[in-house]
Design an enzyme around this catalytic site. Sequence first.
Site, PDB file in Angstrom:
ATOM      1  N   HIS A 372       0.821  -1.218   0.000  1.00 28.46           N
ATOM      2  CA  HIS A 372       0.000   0.000   0.000  1.00 28.46           C
ATOM      3  C   HIS A 372       0.855   1.267   0.000  1.00 28.46           C
ATOM      4  CE1 HIS A 372      -3.670   2.010  -0.017  1.00 28.46           C
ATOM      5  NE2 HIS A 372      -4.287   1.449   1.008  1.00 28.46           N
ATOM      6  N   ASP A 376      -2.223   2.282  -4.584  1.00 27.46           N
ATOM      7  CA  ASP A 376      -3.454   2.698  -3.914  1.00 27.46           C
ATOM      8  C   ASP A 376      -4.543   1.662  -4.133  1.00 27.46           C
ATOM      9  OD1 ASP A 376      -2.317   5.071  -3.023  1.00 27.46           O
ATOM     10  OD2 ASP A 376      -2.847   6.137  -4.864  1.00 27.46           O
TER      11      ASP A 376
END
Length: 401
Positions: A372, A376
């Site tokens: 992450h 995204d």
Amino acid sequence: MATEIKAPTFPESVADGTIATWHKKPGEAFARDELIVDIETDKVVIEVVAPDDGVLGDIVKDEGETVLSDEVIGHFNAGASAQPKKEDKPADSQPTEVQSSDSDSALSPTVRKLLNEYEIDPNLITGTGKNGRILKEDVTAYIENRSAAKTNKAPAAAIPQESAATQGDRFERREPMSRLRAKIANRLVEAQQNMAMLTTFNEVNMKPIMDLRKKYKDDFEKRHNVRLGFMSFFVRASVEALKRFPAVNASIDGNDIIYHSYQDVGVAVSSPRGLVVPVLRNVDNMSLAEIESNIRQYGEKAGSGKLSMDDMMGGTFTVSNGGVFGSLMSTPIVNPPQTAILGMHKIQERPMAVNGEVVILPMMYLALSYDHRLIDGKEAVGFLVTIKELLEEPERLLLGL
């Protein structure tokens, strides 16, 4: 004059190795290119073969010892012949050793130690190694089977008393973790500690791919001499999705993001030594037949322990198929420095709502684990949806739409 036997030159990514098995004992003759010793690294097992005909002299590095690149591990006498075996042995020679047939000379020190410790005749064990050699796994399997048999059958005669650690039907067996297994463990822990790892899921209707495969699999195999499986479709779909979402194909190096203009896809393969990930390079230039052929070759090499360092170096993305073992859903762990991995799972028929009606369809859950810090949620979901659409409409995949 004795000639040195050296460990091979390891790549920069491999610091050292461990002597796994000496296939020859001091005084034994061998021919040129005959296998002498296996050296295990954290990636592959490297086979060291004889550079010339000769007889093994002394062993400098015994099994289990660590060796460095190009380090001397033993010596041999080039062109010499093996010494004839003595017919008569002193009565007191090796009183604690298990006496067996001539095949005992092919046993590794680890195997002989287990046989002596548990007082097992090696002639009772069927070897699964090369040329019928008895491996450590064969001995441990025999011990476990013998223990299980005791629970179902009362002893008909007095049985030699075993050591305290194996009395009764309960025993413990301790063995060192292989370098590959230790490396896998370290990388998995490292990935979870250093990544902001997240997994997103979707599901794909496999009926279109299954129908296409059923229709053309015979012609495909006749033309390309390889079976048409599902993995090639997933690898091909992954490449198309990686082009649309380049962050999924990127890697992180410190504070820098490295974007790759190519797609080198690692394919997770199970081997007797653990999970290995050989890499398909420049997959964008491969046909489905070439993908299938390369995957089959990697599977065969992994099963026989013949994967090389180059086979597993690099990779920008990984596809793992836990469905072959029956996994319905999982959260695969990213293989650093990559930033994402696709997990395939078992195909299972489920009732699905289609145009207001309930239809039974062969469905598969897909999982994308990703870092992450770089990717995204929008990109991850979009990547997974792209794969779903390409697989449910394979004509898009074939037409590049």
